[in-house]
Design a protein around this motif. Structure first.
Motif, PDB file in Angstrom:
ATOM      1  N   GLU A   1       0.857  -1.180   0.000  1.00 45.96           N
ATOM      2  CA  GLU A   1       0.000   0.000   0.000  1.00 45.96           C
ATOM      3  C   GLU A   1       0.898   1.237   0.000  1.00 45.96           C
ATOM      4  O   GLU A   1       1.773   1.347  -0.841  1.00 45.96           O
ATOM      5  N   ASP A   2       0.728   2.143   0.976  1.00 48.65           N
ATOM      6  CA  ASP A   2       1.554   3.352   1.028  1.00 48.65           C
ATOM      7  C   ASP A   2       2.704   3.218   2.026  1.00 48.65           C
ATOM      8  O   ASP A   2       3.330   4.197   2.414  1.00 48.65           O
ATOM      9  N   LEU A   3       2.991   1.977   2.435  1.00 48.32           N
ATOM     10  CA  LEU A   3       4.040   1.700   3.414  1.00 48.32           C
ATOM     11  C   LEU A   3       5.316   1.268   2.679  1.00 48.32           C
ATOM     12  O   LEU A   3       5.271   0.418   1.796  1.00 48.32           O
ATOM     13  N   GLU A   4       6.445   1.887   3.027  1.00 48.82           N
ATOM     14  CA  GLU A   4       7.724   1.584   2.378  1.00 48.82           C
ATOM     15  C   GLU A   4       8.777   1.244   3.429  1.00 48.82           C
ATOM     16  O   GLU A   4       8.828   1.883   4.492  1.00 48.82           O
ATOM     17  N   LEU A   5       9.608   0.232   3.115  1.00 48.75           N
ATOM     18  CA  LEU A   5      10.713  -0.138   4.002  1.00 48.75           C
ATOM     19  C   LEU A   5      11.943  -0.381   3.143  1.00 48.75           C
ATOM     20  O   LEU A   5      11.903  -1.189   2.217  1.00 48.75           O
ATOM     21  N   ASP A   6      13.022   0.338   3.415  1.00 44.80           N
ATOM     22  CA  ASP A   6      14.269   0.181   2.666  1.00 44.80           C
ATOM     23  C   ASP A   6      15.247  -0.635   3.515  1.00 44.80           C
ATOM     24  O   ASP A   6      15.656  -0.188   4.598  1.00 44.80           O
ATOM     25  N   GLU A   7      15.589  -1.838   3.028  1.00 50.64           N
ATOM     26  CA  GLU A   7      16.440  -2.733   3.824  1.00 50.64           C
ATOM     27  C   GLU A   7      17.888  -2.264   3.880  1.00 50.64           C
ATOM     28  O   GLU A   7      18.620  -2.638   4.793  1.00 50.64           O
ATOM     29  N   ASP A   8      18.321  -1.464   2.911  1.00 53.23           N
ATOM     30  CA  ASP A   8      19.698  -0.964   2.938  1.00 53.23           C
ATOM     31  C   ASP A   8      19.859   0.155   3.963  1.00 53.23           C
ATOM     32  O   ASP A   8      20.784   0.141   4.775  1.00 53.23           O
ATOM     33  N   SER A   9      18.960   1.122   3.914  1.00 50.47           N
ATOM     34  CA  SER A   9      19.065   2.269   4.822  1.00 50.47           C
ATOM     35  C   SER A   9      18.308   2.057   6.125  1.00 50.47           C
ATOM     36  O   SER A   9      18.465   2.829   7.069  1.00 50.47           O
ATOM     37  N   ARG A  10      17.450   1.008   6.157  1.00 48.09           N
ATOM     38  CA  ARG A  10      16.589   0.708   7.311  1.00 48.09           C
ATOM     39  C   ARG A  10      15.616   1.866   7.595  1.00 48.09           C
ATOM     40  O   ARG A  10      15.180   2.059   8.729  1.00 48.09           O
ATOM     41  N   GLU A  11      15.263   2.590   6.554  1.00 44.08           N
ATOM     42  CA  GLU A  11      14.293   3.681   6.691  1.00 44.08           C
ATOM     43  C   GLU A  11      12.891   3.166   6.389  1.00 44.08           C
ATOM     44  O   GLU A  11      12.693   2.362   5.487  1.00 44.08           O
ATOM     45  N   VAL A  12      11.917   3.656   7.159  1.00 43.01           N
ATOM     46  CA  VAL A  12      10.523   3.268   6.985  1.00 43.01           C
ATOM     47  C   VAL A  12       9.695   4.529   6.826  1.00 43.01           C
ATOM     48  O   VAL A  12       9.928   5.533   7.515  1.00 43.01           O
ATOM     49  N   SER A  13       8.728   4.486   5.908  1.00 40.89           N
ATOM     50  CA  SER A  13       7.845   5.638   5.739  1.00 40.89           C
ATOM     51  C   SER A  13       6.452   5.152   5.361  1.00 40.89           C
ATOM     52  O   SER A  13       6.272   4.055   4.831  1.00 40.89           O
TER      53      SER A  13
ATOM     54  N   THR B   1      12.129   1.154  16.561  1.00 44.39           N
ATOM     55  CA  THR B   1      13.207   0.485  17.290  1.00 44.39           C
ATOM     56  C   THR B   1      13.658  -0.721  16.461  1.00 44.39           C
ATOM     57  O   THR B   1      13.000  -1.109  15.499  1.00 44.39           O
ATOM     58  N   ALA B   2      14.773  -1.326  16.863  1.00 40.52           N
ATOM     59  CA  ALA B   2      15.293  -2.486  16.130  1.00 40.52           C
ATOM     60  C   ALA B   2      14.274  -3.626  16.108  1.00 40.52           C
ATOM     61  O   ALA B   2      14.074  -4.284  15.074  1.00 40.52           O
ATOM     62  N   THR B   3      13.610  -3.881  17.227  1.00 37.67           N
ATOM     63  CA  THR B   3      12.621  -4.967  17.287  1.00 37.67           C
ATOM     64  C   THR B   3      11.395  -4.636  16.451  1.00 37.67           C
ATOM     65  O   THR B   3      10.877  -5.498  15.729  1.00 37.67           O
ATOM     66  N   GLU B   4      10.914  -3.403  16.525  1.00 39.35           N
ATOM     67  CA  GLU B   4       9.769  -2.988  15.701  1.00 39.35           C
ATOM     68  C   GLU B   4      10.090  -3.133  14.220  1.00 39.35           C
ATOM     69  O   GLU B   4       9.251  -3.571  13.428  1.00 39.35           O
ATOM     70  N   TYR B   5      11.314  -2.781  13.845  1.00 40.46           N
ATOM     71  CA  TYR B   5      11.742  -2.891  12.447  1.00 40.46           C
ATOM     72  C   TYR B   5      11.720  -4.350  11.993  1.00 40.46           C
ATOM     73  O   TYR B   5      11.211  -4.676  10.915  1.00 40.46           O
ATOM     74  N   ARG B   6      12.275  -5.258  12.800  1.00 40.64           N
ATOM     75  CA  ARG B   6      12.299  -6.672  12.433  1.00 40.64           C
ATOM     76  C   ARG B   6      10.887  -7.228  12.299  1.00 40.64           C
ATOM     77  O   ARG B   6      10.599  -8.024  11.393  1.00 40.64           O
ATOM     78  N   LEU B   7      10.006  -6.820  13.204  1.00 41.55           N
ATOM     79  CA  LEU B   7       8.621  -7.282  13.172  1.00 41.55           C
ATOM     80  C   LEU B   7       7.915  -6.787  11.909  1.00 41.55           C
ATOM     81  O   LEU B   7       7.254  -7.568  11.209  1.00 41.55           O
ATOM     82  N   LEU B   8       8.065  -5.511  11.587  1.00 42.19           N
ATOM     83  CA  LEU B   8       7.430  -4.969  10.384  1.00 42.19           C
ATOM     84  C   LEU B   8       8.019  -5.609   9.129  1.00 42.19           C
ATOM     85  O   LEU B   8       7.276  -5.941   8.192  1.00 42.19           O
ATOM     86  N   ARG B   9       9.328  -5.804   9.109  1.00 43.16           N
ATOM     87  CA  ARG B   9       9.962  -6.400   7.931  1.00 43.16           C
ATOM     88  C   ARG B   9       9.406  -7.797   7.675  1.00 43.16           C
ATOM     89  O   ARG B   9       9.117  -8.159   6.529  1.00 43.16           O
ATOM     90  N   TYR B  10       9.246  -8.604   8.714  1.00 41.22           N
ATOM     91  CA  TYR B  10       8.735  -9.965   8.524  1.00 41.22           C
ATOM     92  C   TYR B  10       7.295  -9.936   8.035  1.00 41.22           C
ATOM     93  O   TYR B  10       6.906 -10.734   7.170  1.00 41.22           O
ATOM     94  N   LEU B  11       6.498  -9.014   8.558  1.00 38.03           N
ATOM     95  CA  LEU B  11       5.118  -8.880   8.078  1.00 38.03           C
ATOM     96  C   LEU B  11       5.097  -8.465   6.608  1.00 38.03           C
ATOM     97  O   LEU B  11       4.307  -8.975   5.811  1.00 38.03           O
TER      98      LEU B  11
END
Length: 230
Positions: free
Chosen positions: A136-148, A157-167
């Motif tokens: 949808e309108d959610l973006e995650l860049d695995e190189d920069s670890r930026e989310v928008s 946080t690191a844990t929130e990032y891992r959780l969102l990435r897996y989803l």
């Protein structure tokens, strides 16, 4: 868009073929199936797979014999042998007959998918992977670890990032609490689902500032990332 990797699944058990094929297609692979060694041999010529998942025990010939008969025709196409036979001599025979990996039944679908990707990467046949995940309108860049979301940056946080990435790696798929705990935390994590619920809540609060909720609870099972209902 580049063509997806092609995988030929060879097994005489229709339920296993269906489950593997469905999982591969869900991950973006193009899949064809065969139930016998003879069908596999003809499919290789017609389908030209990038990888073959090949059962050892087929009704007309062993998977080892299929690999031998393919010989130069498969032109370096990697093979993952799939079998209930787990004796060391069988594994050695599989790997020395041209196999690139050997998975024993019963097996985890996630493990098989990981091995498929690893073998494709090792053989140089994997499609180039983008470092950017989107839903949808959610973006995650695995190189920069930026989310928008909706163009607005979101600090995680690191844990929130891992959780969102897996989803985001498994959109629209219902993920169980055990799967999420295993992949986001350590496999020997000694906590319970309350930790997961807490982090799901944190993540929702941050994402839902910029649009309808994308993380949905499936009661009694777990969570899924999906388009909000109208």
């Amino acid at each position: 868009m580049s063509e997806s990797n092609r995988v030929l699944v060879v097994d005489d058990e229709p339920n296993i073929v269906d489950v593997i094929s469905m999982a591969l297609r869900f991950q973006g692979f193009t899949v064809e199936a065969a139930g016998t060694g003879a069908e596999a041999l003809s499919q290789v010529a017609a389908f030209r797979p990038d990888l073959i998942v090949l059962d050892v025990m087929l009704p007309d010939m062993e998977g080892f014999e299929v690999a031998r008969r393919l010989g130069a025709e498969r032109a370096g196409t990697p093979i993952i042998f799939l079998t209930a036979r787990d004796a060391p001599e069988d594994k050695i025979r599989g790997l020395t007959t041209g196999g690139d990996d050997y998975v024993t039944k019963p097996f985890s679908l996630e493990e098989l998918l990981a091995r498929v990707r690893n073998v494709l990467r090792r053989s140089g046949r994997a499609e180039p992977e983008s470092s950017r995940l989107s839903f949808e309108d959610l973006e995650l860049d695995e190189d920069s670890r930026e989310v928008s979301r909706a163009g607005e940056p979101i600090e995680l946080t690191a844990t929130e990032y891992r959780l969102l990435r897996y989803l985001m790696l498994n959109p629209r798929r219902v993920l169980t609490r055990a799967q999420l705990l295993d992949h986001v935390w350590d496999y020997d994590f000694g906590g319970d689902a309350r930790v997961l619920e807490t982090y799901i809540s944190y993540l929702r609060k941050k994402l839902d500032q910029f649009g309808p909720s994308l993380i949905h609870t499936v009661r009694g099972v777990g969570y899924t990332l999906r388009t909000p209902r109208a």
